[in-house]
Every structure is written in C-alpha cells, then in structure tokens.
Scaffold this motif. Sequence first.
Motif, PDB file in Angstrom:
ATOM      1  N   ALA A 166       0.838  -1.201   0.000  1.00  0.00           N
ATOM      2  CA  ALA A 166       0.000   0.000   0.000  1.00  0.00           C
ATOM      3  C   ALA A 166       0.871   1.248   0.000  1.00  0.00           C
ATOM      4  N   VAL A 167       0.380   2.286  -0.694  1.00  0.00           N
ATOM      5  CA  VAL A 167       1.069   3.589  -0.715  1.00  0.00           C
ATOM      6  C   VAL A 167       0.028   4.668  -0.467  1.00  0.00           C
ATOM      7  N   ALA A 168       0.370   5.639   0.398  1.00  0.00           N
ATOM      8  CA  ALA A 168      -0.556   6.707   0.751  1.00  0.00           C
ATOM      9  C   ALA A 168       0.131   8.062   0.593  1.00  0.00           C
ATOM     10  N   PHE A 169      -0.401   8.889  -0.323  1.00  0.00           N
ATOM     11  CA  PHE A 169       0.068  10.259  -0.481  1.00  0.00           C
ATOM     12  C   PHE A 169      -0.769  11.157   0.431  1.00  0.00           C
ATOM     13  N   TYR A 170      -0.132  11.821   1.344  1.00  0.00           N
ATOM     14  CA  TYR A 170      -0.715  12.778   2.311  1.00  0.00           C
ATOM     15  C   TYR A 170      -2.058  12.328   2.905  1.00  0.00           C
ATOM     16  N   PRO A 171      -2.034  11.196   3.658  1.00  0.00           N
ATOM     17  CA  PRO A 171      -3.254  10.722   4.315  1.00  0.00           C
ATOM     18  C   PRO A 171      -3.431  11.381   5.685  1.00  0.00           C
ATOM     19  N   LYS A 172      -4.646  11.339   6.199  1.00  0.00           N
ATOM     20  CA  LYS A 172      -4.873  11.673   7.600  1.00  0.00           C
ATOM     21  C   LYS A 172      -4.579  10.414   8.409  1.00  0.00           C
ATOM     22  N   CYS A 173      -3.575  10.490   9.254  1.00  0.00           N
ATOM     23  CA  CYS A 173      -3.146   9.309  10.003  1.00  0.00           C
ATOM     24  C   CYS A 173      -3.779   9.212  11.384  1.00  0.00           C
ATOM     25  N   LEU A 174      -4.357  10.306  11.872  1.00  0.00           N
ATOM     26  CA  LEU A 174      -4.972  10.266  13.189  1.00  0.00           C
ATOM     27  C   LEU A 174      -6.132   9.277  13.186  1.00  0.00           C
ATOM     28  N   GLY A 175      -6.150   8.355  14.139  1.00  0.00           N
ATOM     29  CA  GLY A 175      -7.199   7.350  14.199  1.00  0.00           C
ATOM     30  C   GLY A 175      -6.804   6.036  13.576  1.00  0.00           C
ATOM     31  N   SER A 176      -5.652   6.013  12.881  1.00  0.00           N
ATOM     32  CA  SER A 176      -5.160   4.770  12.301  1.00  0.00           C
ATOM     33  C   SER A 176      -4.179   4.128  13.281  1.00  0.00           C
ATOM     34  N   LYS A 177      -4.336   2.843  13.532  1.00  0.00           N
ATOM     35  CA  LYS A 177      -3.452   2.142  14.453  1.00  0.00           C
ATOM     36  C   LYS A 177      -2.070   1.901  13.859  1.00  0.00           C
ATOM     37  N   GLY A 178      -2.003   1.859  12.538  1.00  0.00           N
ATOM     38  CA  GLY A 178      -0.729   1.571  11.901  1.00  0.00           C
ATOM     39  C   GLY A 178      -0.346   0.106  11.968  1.00  0.00           C
ATOM     40  N   ASP A 179      -1.322  -0.734  12.277  1.00  0.00           N
ATOM     41  CA  ASP A 179      -1.086  -2.180  12.390  1.00  0.00           C
ATOM     42  C   ASP A 179      -1.325  -2.806  11.020  1.00  0.00           C
ATOM     43  N   MET A 180      -0.351  -2.659  10.139  1.00  0.00           N
ATOM     44  CA  MET A 180      -0.535  -3.024   8.739  1.00  0.00           C
ATOM     45  C   MET A 180      -0.246  -4.495   8.463  1.00  0.00           C
ATOM     46  N   THR A 181      -0.953  -5.023   7.477  1.00  0.00           N
ATOM     47  CA  THR A 181      -0.779  -6.420   7.088  1.00  0.00           C
ATOM     48  C   THR A 181       0.254  -6.587   5.983  1.00  0.00           C
ATOM     49  N   VAL A 182       0.622  -5.477   5.324  1.00  0.00           N
ATOM     50  CA  VAL A 182       1.561  -5.531   4.198  1.00  0.00           C
ATOM     51  C   VAL A 182       2.492  -4.325   4.271  1.00  0.00           C
ATOM     52  N   PRO A 183       3.633  -4.366   3.560  1.00  0.00           N
ATOM     53  CA  PRO A 183       4.513  -3.198   3.521  1.00  0.00           C
ATOM     54  C   PRO A 183       3.755  -1.959   3.033  1.00  0.00           C
ATOM     55  N   GLU A 190       5.879  18.315   4.917  1.00  0.00           N
ATOM     56  CA  GLU A 190       6.120  18.796   6.276  1.00  0.00           C
ATOM     57  C   GLU A 190       5.159  19.915   6.667  1.00  0.00           C
ATOM     58  N   LEU A 191       4.731  20.734   5.695  1.00  0.00           N
ATOM     59  CA  LEU A 191       3.870  21.878   5.984  1.00  0.00           C
ATOM     60  C   LEU A 191       2.396  21.585   5.717  1.00  0.00           C
ATOM     61  N   ASP A 192       2.053  20.329   5.528  1.00  0.00           N
ATOM     62  CA  ASP A 192       0.657  19.947   5.273  1.00  0.00           C
ATOM     63  C   ASP A 192      -0.185  20.283   6.510  1.00  0.00           C
ATOM     64  N   ASP A 193      -1.172  21.188   6.330  1.00  0.00           N
ATOM     65  CA  ASP A 193      -2.030  21.554   7.465  1.00  0.00           C
ATOM     66  C   ASP A 193      -3.404  20.897   7.380  1.00  0.00           C
ATOM     67  N   TRP A 194      -3.603  20.033   6.393  1.00  0.00           N
ATOM     68  CA  TRP A 194      -4.846  19.270   6.272  1.00  0.00           C
ATOM     69  C   TRP A 194      -4.646  17.836   6.788  1.00  0.00           C
ATOM     70  N   ALA A 195      -3.497  17.287   6.465  1.00  0.00           N
ATOM     71  CA  ALA A 195      -3.127  15.951   6.945  1.00  0.00           C
ATOM     72  C   ALA A 195      -1.750  16.086   7.591  1.00  0.00           C
ATOM     73  N   PRO A 196      -1.693  16.497   8.851  1.00  0.00           N
ATOM     74  CA  PRO A 196      -0.412  16.818   9.490  1.00  0.00           C
ATOM     75  C   PRO A 196       0.578  15.662   9.499  1.00  0.00           C
ATOM     76  N   ALA A 197       1.807  15.973   9.123  1.00  0.00           N
ATOM     77  CA  ALA A 197       2.854  14.956   9.093  1.00  0.00           C
ATOM     78  C   ALA A 197       3.120  14.374  10.478  1.00  0.00           C
ATOM     79  N   GLN A 198       2.955  15.197  11.521  1.00  0.00           N
ATOM     80  CA  GLN A 198       3.243  14.711  12.869  1.00  0.00           C
ATOM     81  C   GLN A 198       2.317  13.566  13.262  1.00  0.00           C
ATOM     82  N   GLU A 199       1.074  13.614  12.798  1.00  0.00           N
ATOM     83  CA  GLU A 199       0.151  12.521  13.109  1.00  0.00           C
ATOM     84  C   GLU A 199       0.625  11.215  12.490  1.00  0.00           C
ATOM     85  N   CYS A 200       1.222  11.311  11.297  1.00  0.00           N
ATOM     86  CA  CYS A 200       1.751  10.103  10.664  1.00  0.00           C
ATOM     87  C   CYS A 200       3.013   9.628  11.371  1.00  0.00           C
ATOM     88  N   ARG A 201       3.819  10.564  11.836  1.00  0.00           N
ATOM     89  CA  ARG A 201       4.991  10.168  12.635  1.00  0.00           C
ATOM     90  C   ARG A 201       4.546   9.414  13.880  1.00  0.00           C
TER      91      ARG A 201
END
Length: 279
Positions: A166-183, A190-201
């Motif tokens: 799976a590949v995700a371009f600028y997703p909203k990561c808040l609420g995702s567990k990140g428990d992925m089944t595949v790579p 870095e300046l995305d204010d709609w899908a903050p990078a920190q939430e993905c970190r």
Amino acid sequence: MTNLKAAAFAAALVVGTAAACAAAWSQSPARVVEFESPLASPTPLQGYLRQPNSAGPSPAVVLLHSCNGNWARLDERWGRRIASWGYVALTVDSFGPRGIRNTCNSGAPVDLAFDAYRALSFLVRQPFVDPDRVAVLGFSQGAWLALASVEHGAIEKISRNKFRAAVAFYPKCLGSKGDMTVPTLILIGELDDWAPAQECRNMVEGRDDWGISRTHGQGVPVRLIVYPGAYHAFDAPGLERPIEFLGHRLGYDKSAADQAGDALREFLGDQIGEKAKAP
C-alpha cells in the motif's frame, strides 16, 4: 541553416520522435471499465484501466482519488505513469456511480471503504493481471482509505483477495493504528495543514493522540517520507500557484513530486515488481 546544422536538427527530430513513439507504445490507451454488473450491485463501480504492452500477467495498482474526485485527472497524472513502468493501472471512480460530486465538506460514505477491494476483485479475474502482485495507492481521502484497506481489521479480513502493498500520499493518520498487514509507504509534506505529518509520525512510532495505536513492533513496518517545505497535494501540477481550500493550503512542489515519484517507483518495484515475483 548549414547542411551540417540541418543534418543535426533532422537527427535530433528523428531521435525525439522515436522516443515519443516508444513511450506511446509502452502501454495501451486508458479505457473505462465497469467492475460489476448492475444486477450485482446498485452502484456498480467503474474506472480507467491501463495495461502495459508486456507479455504475461502483470502486477497491478489500484488508484483511489481524493475528496474532490477528479479520477480522470488522477489517471492522467499517475495512472499513465504507473502503466509506463510496466504495471496495470486501475483508477477507481468512487463518486460517479453514487451521484457524488465531492466529499470534502460532508465526509466520505462508509461504503467507500470497500471500493479498493471491489477493484481488486475485478483485477484478479483478468488474465493479464498477476493476482498475487497487486498494490493499492491513494491520495488524501483515498490515501486514508488505502491505509484502512491494509490495516488488521474487519475490512481486510472479509476480503478473500489481498493486496501485496500500500502507498498513501498525504493521508490523515490520526485514528489509524498503523497495524498493517503488508509493507506500506506514506509520502507527505512537512507543511501539510490538512493531513499533518506529525500525526503520521506518531502512527509510525506506535503512538497517537487517541491512544489506540498498536504496540511498538506490531504489524508490518510502515515507511514514512516527509518532504520539507511541501504542502497538501504537492504532486498536483495544476497547483503551481498555491491556493487556500476550505481553510487549508494546497500547492505543487516539483522537487517533492519528483522525489515521491522515484520513491513510489522503487517501492512498487521492490514489493510487486519482478523482485517480488513468486518463483
């Protein structure tokens, strides 16, 4: 123009024309396909399908659009490019069959969460697709749906067919567990204010503001690439001049877009390309 200059110009023209023809021959034109019979679903999905001109079953990529729709534009921007790399590309139209123009204000209907697997079900039945080498690729809202498609949970479990990556371009990561089944690969500005990078970190590191992330080390590792100075929709050439949309800044960043293209190609090659082909 001297004879020498004329000859050089003619040679350059021939070489350029040959290169353009080779690029055109590397894939068949996009065509609209319907995934399901109207008798099988009240909203049968459709999409743009591109095939590489290669022998034997090919790996494939399902593309999911953003809350603005624009599936045809996504096919032109990324579907065409991915097919030129040797993959079948299927860009899903999630809105047309449902009579939706966009969901940027309203939020996505719950059943959109199953569209990736409906597309996968179509692809694995095609003789020109290798059913064991299919990835899902999403953008913004589609990126969130791509992540949801490969997380451990109900959506992934109920599908008989599985994605390989799976590949995700600028997703909203808040609420995702990140428990992925595949790579999984996430590409974000870095300046995305709609899908903050920190939430993905936070998600990648096994923590978030909701306290629902996985235990550290659980699931398949997620790779995160953050592009300094880049905003939401950094890969959209139509946004050379940044705009404000629903209170968020959107803008094209050529450097980030080029780097993301290289990262995407490398990731697909490693996960579903020839390296990943079953012996």
